[in-house]
Design a protein around this motif. Structure first.
Motif, PDB file in Angstrom:
ATOM      1  N   PHE A 293      37.909  16.429  67.745  1.00  0.00           N
ATOM      2  CA  PHE A 293      38.861  16.688  66.602  1.00  0.00           C
ATOM      3  C   PHE A 293      39.711  15.701  66.726  1.00  0.00           C
ATOM      4  O   PHE A 293      40.116  14.737  67.412  1.00  0.00           O
ATOM      5  N   ARG A 294      40.298  15.461  65.462  1.00  0.00           N
ATOM      6  CA  ARG A 294      41.462  14.551  65.056  1.00  0.00           C
ATOM      7  C   ARG A 294      42.644  15.465  64.811  1.00  0.00           C
ATOM      8  O   ARG A 294      42.572  16.366  64.029  1.00  0.00           O
ATOM      9  N   ILE A 295      43.748  15.022  65.409  1.00  0.00           N
ATOM     10  CA  ILE A 295      44.985  15.784  65.053  1.00  0.00           C
ATOM     11  C   ILE A 295      45.605  15.376  63.389  1.00  0.00           C
ATOM     12  O   ILE A 295      45.656  14.321  63.305  1.00  0.00           O
ATOM     13  N   PRO A 296      45.428  16.363  62.713  1.00  0.00           N
ATOM     14  CA  PRO A 296      45.722  16.147  61.185  1.00  0.00           C
ATOM     15  C   PRO A 296      47.174  16.006  60.854  1.00  0.00           C
ATOM     16  O   PRO A 296      47.398  15.404  59.773  1.00  0.00           O
ATOM     17  N   THR A 297      48.213  16.540  61.572  1.00  0.00           N
ATOM     18  CA  THR A 297      49.550  16.704  61.066  1.00  0.00           C
ATOM     19  C   THR A 297      50.578  16.382  62.212  1.00  0.00           C
ATOM     20  O   THR A 297      49.927  15.971  63.451  1.00  0.00           O
ATOM     21  N   SER A 298      51.665  16.296  61.979  1.00  0.00           N
ATOM     22  CA  SER A 298      52.795  16.109  63.064  1.00  0.00           C
ATOM     23  C   SER A 298      53.211  17.232  63.833  1.00  0.00           C
ATOM     24  O   SER A 298      54.049  17.221  64.543  1.00  0.00           O
ATOM     25  N   SER A 299      52.656  18.452  63.685  1.00  0.00           N
ATOM     26  CA  SER A 299      52.997  19.786  64.371  1.00  0.00           C
ATOM     27  C   SER A 299      53.206  19.542  65.936  1.00  0.00           C
ATOM     28  O   SER A 299      53.970  20.427  66.208  1.00  0.00           O
ATOM     29  N   MET A 300      52.548  18.864  66.335  1.00  0.00           N
ATOM     30  CA  MET A 300      52.213  19.051  67.933  1.00  0.00           C
ATOM     31  C   MET A 300      52.960  17.722  68.575  1.00  0.00           C
ATOM     32  O   MET A 300      52.867  17.476  69.648  1.00  0.00           O
ATOM     33  N   GLN A 301      53.580  16.978  67.755  1.00  0.00           N
ATOM     34  CA  GLN A 301      54.361  15.766  68.090  1.00  0.00           C
ATOM     35  C   GLN A 301      55.609  16.255  68.949  1.00  0.00           C
ATOM     36  O   GLN A 301      56.264  17.260  68.561  1.00  0.00           O
ATOM     37  N   PRO A 302      56.035  15.673  69.890  1.00  0.00           N
ATOM     38  CA  PRO A 302      55.464  14.328  70.214  1.00  0.00           C
ATOM     39  C   PRO A 302      54.202  14.419  71.616  1.00  0.00           C
ATOM     40  O   PRO A 302      53.761  13.596  72.302  1.00  0.00           O
ATOM     41  N   THR A 303      53.718  15.566  71.661  1.00  0.00           N
ATOM     42  CA  THR A 303      52.522  15.695  72.864  1.00  0.00           C
ATOM     43  C   THR A 303      51.403  15.129  72.197  1.00  0.00           C
ATOM     44  O   THR A 303      50.652  14.508  72.794  1.00  0.00           O
ATOM     45  N   LEU A 304      51.250  15.798  70.993  1.00  0.00           N
ATOM     46  CA  LEU A 304      49.971  14.747  70.267  1.00  0.00           C
ATOM     47  C   LEU A 304      50.275  14.728  68.906  1.00  0.00           C
ATOM     48  O   LEU A 304      51.124  15.125  68.200  1.00  0.00           O
ATOM     49  N   TYR A 305      49.766  13.323  68.275  1.00  0.00           N
ATOM     50  CA  TYR A 305      50.377  12.933  67.112  1.00  0.00           C
ATOM     51  C   TYR A 305      49.209  12.974  66.113  1.00  0.00           C
ATOM     52  O   TYR A 305      47.990  12.639  66.267  1.00  0.00           O
ATOM     53  N   GLY A 306      49.529  13.098  64.998  1.00  0.00           N
ATOM     54  CA  GLY A 306      48.806  12.973  63.706  1.00  0.00           C
ATOM     55  C   GLY A 306      49.124  11.478  63.247  1.00  0.00           C
ATOM     56  O   GLY A 306      49.457  10.681  63.849  1.00  0.00           O
ATOM     57  N   ILE A 307      48.890  11.086  62.013  1.00  0.00           N
ATOM     58  CA  ILE A 307      49.200   9.900  61.481  1.00  0.00           C
ATOM     59  C   ILE A 307      50.399   9.888  61.654  1.00  0.00           C
ATOM     60  O   ILE A 307      51.070  10.537  60.914  1.00  0.00           O
ATOM     61  N   HIS A 308      50.879   8.531  62.202  1.00  0.00           N
ATOM     62  CA  HIS A 308      52.411   8.605  62.518  1.00  0.00           C
ATOM     63  C   HIS A 308      52.735   6.872  62.556  1.00  0.00           C
ATOM     64  O   HIS A 308      51.784   6.402  62.715  1.00  0.00           O
ATOM     65  N   PHE A 309      53.900   6.707  62.301  1.00  0.00           N
ATOM     66  CA  PHE A 309      54.525   5.480  62.195  1.00  0.00           C
ATOM     67  C   PHE A 309      54.939   5.167  63.804  1.00  0.00           C
ATOM     68  O   PHE A 309      55.635   5.830  64.472  1.00  0.00           O
TER      69      PHE A 309
END
Length: 405
Positions: free
Chosen positions: A108-124
């Motif tokens: 799976f690919r993380i799609p959003t920022s909802s699990m940051q900073p544990t798991l990252y979606g597209i991020h800067f």
């Protein structure tokens, strides 16, 4: 001197053994061909081949050449036999791989920022404060291959203001980019319009000066992970597990969640069946089934301690949003065979506070390891703690401290 009789016996026995092995291999080859091509050989060829196999099993190895010639006449080899064998092998390998994927491990690919900073979606990620010391130090193709990082730097070349009407998509069909003008010059940054707006902090109605650096960093495609699907059927789920589930039947704001933001979600399990939940002062309180009093969730499982550290982007669990647990002190009892899910990036997470508990039949599996990109999160899920920097205040859809990761 005469020849050694024992040596001669061993010599001829060795020759016979090699011939017999060759004959056995020849019989095995014919049997494999008979089995593999059963559906395409004619009845006559199948009968002749069966007879030849039976004869070869008990034949003298010295007849190998004769039998091989008969085999070639009965079932001539295909013109592109090697290509076919390779395709058969690839088909079998593919079937096994898809079987493993379907039954045990699914990417799976993380799609959003909802699990940051544990798991990252597209991020800067900021260049200057990045936690990865190799980021940007390698040639760009390798930089992308290892860290999925695309350069995102904008240095103003001519004075002027941001032209809101100049924004346009400028992707290459593989990845998103956004083009826009400041004064007379057009610039391009990776990401769609919303992502560029988030990390660049571009502003209208203000003059930009030549040499001014608006942003300098990298845009990552997000974490790619394996989800293991098997343990759900063997062991009970625990608070703190990170779970992937589908959104069948889940409704948020009178709309199907699958229509709003996708079919698969990933969140952290915070409430088990029978738990009573409430949020007080941004702390999730849990009263497990049969218990007499509420306890902060970090006292029930140490994995939640980092969520309340106030570091690296962790904010605790907020209660001013959604429909469930939105009012201070309001509680929610998790139904049987349901699970209450929340994102670690509580302020920017569409989760069970909006759509309620998730039925067990919606669960897909538990997040296992991040396999790409190679970042501080690479490896087993939840293995690292927060970055040692205050979470601070949210800005433009995220917490700036998360730009370091």
């Amino acid at each position: 001197m005469g020849e050694n009789p024992g040596f001669l016996r061993r010599y001829f026995a060795g020759i016979f053994s090699r011939r017999q092995k060759a004959m056995n291999k020849f019989v095995a080859e014919m049997r494999l061909r008979r089995h593999a091509d059963d559906d395409i050989l004619s009845p006559t060829v199948r009968a002749d081949l069966d007879a030849l196999i039976d004869e070869a099993r008990s034949a003298d190895p010295g007849r190998m050449k004769e039998l091989a010639e008969r085999y070639a006449r009965i079932a001539p080899p295909y013109r592109h036999r090697k290509i076919r064998e390779l395709l058969d092998l690839l088909l079998v390998v593919g079937a096994v791989a898809f079987g493993i994927r379907g039954l045990y491990f699914q990417p799976f690919r993380i799609p959003t920022s909802s699990m940051q900073p544990t798991l990252y979606g597209i991020h800067f990620m900021e260049r200057e404060n990045a936690t990865n010391p190799l980021l940007g130090k390698l040639p760009q193709p390798i930089n992308w291959l290892l860290f999925s990082a695309r350069p995102a730097k904008l240095e103003v070349r001519a004075a002027g203001e941001l032209d809101l009407n100049s924004f346009r998509r400028a992707g290459d069909g593989v990845s998103d980019s956004t083009a826009f003008r400041i004064g007379p010059v057009e610039y391009k940054l990776p990401g769609d319009f919303r992502k560029v707006e988030e990390y660049s902090n571009l502003e209208l109605s203000r003059p930009y000066r030549p040499g001014e650096v608006v942003c300098d960093g990298f845009l990552s495609l997000g974490d790619h992970l394996f989800v293991e699907r098997f343990s759900l059927y063997l062991f009970p789920l625990r608070r703190g597990d990170i779970v992937v589930f589908n959104t069948d039947g889940l409704i948020a704001d009178n709309r199907k969640l699958s229509d709003v933001s996708g079919y698969y979600y990933i969140k952290r399990l915070v409430g088990l069946p029978g738990d009573t939940l409430k949020i007080v002062d941004n702390v999730l309180q849990v009263k497990p089934r049969g218990a007499k009093e509420f306890k902060p969730i970090y006292e029930l499982d140490p994995v939640f301690e980092k969520l309340y550290s106030g570091k690296g982007g962790y904010q605790g669990h907020l209660n001013f949003m959604g429909h469930h647990l939105a009012e201070p002190g309001s509680d929610y009892v998790v139904p049987e065979d349901h699970y209450f899910m929340m994102g670690d990036n509580s302020q920017f997470s569409l989760d069970s506070r909006f759509f309620g508990a998730v039925p067990r039949e919606n669960l897909v599996g538990k997040a296992w390891i991040v396999f790409w990109p190679f970042s501080r999160r690479w490896g087993r899920i939840d293995r690292v703690g927060p970055v040692d920097a205050p979470t601070g205040e949210a800005r433009r859809g995220t917490f700036p401290v998360m730009y370091r990761q």
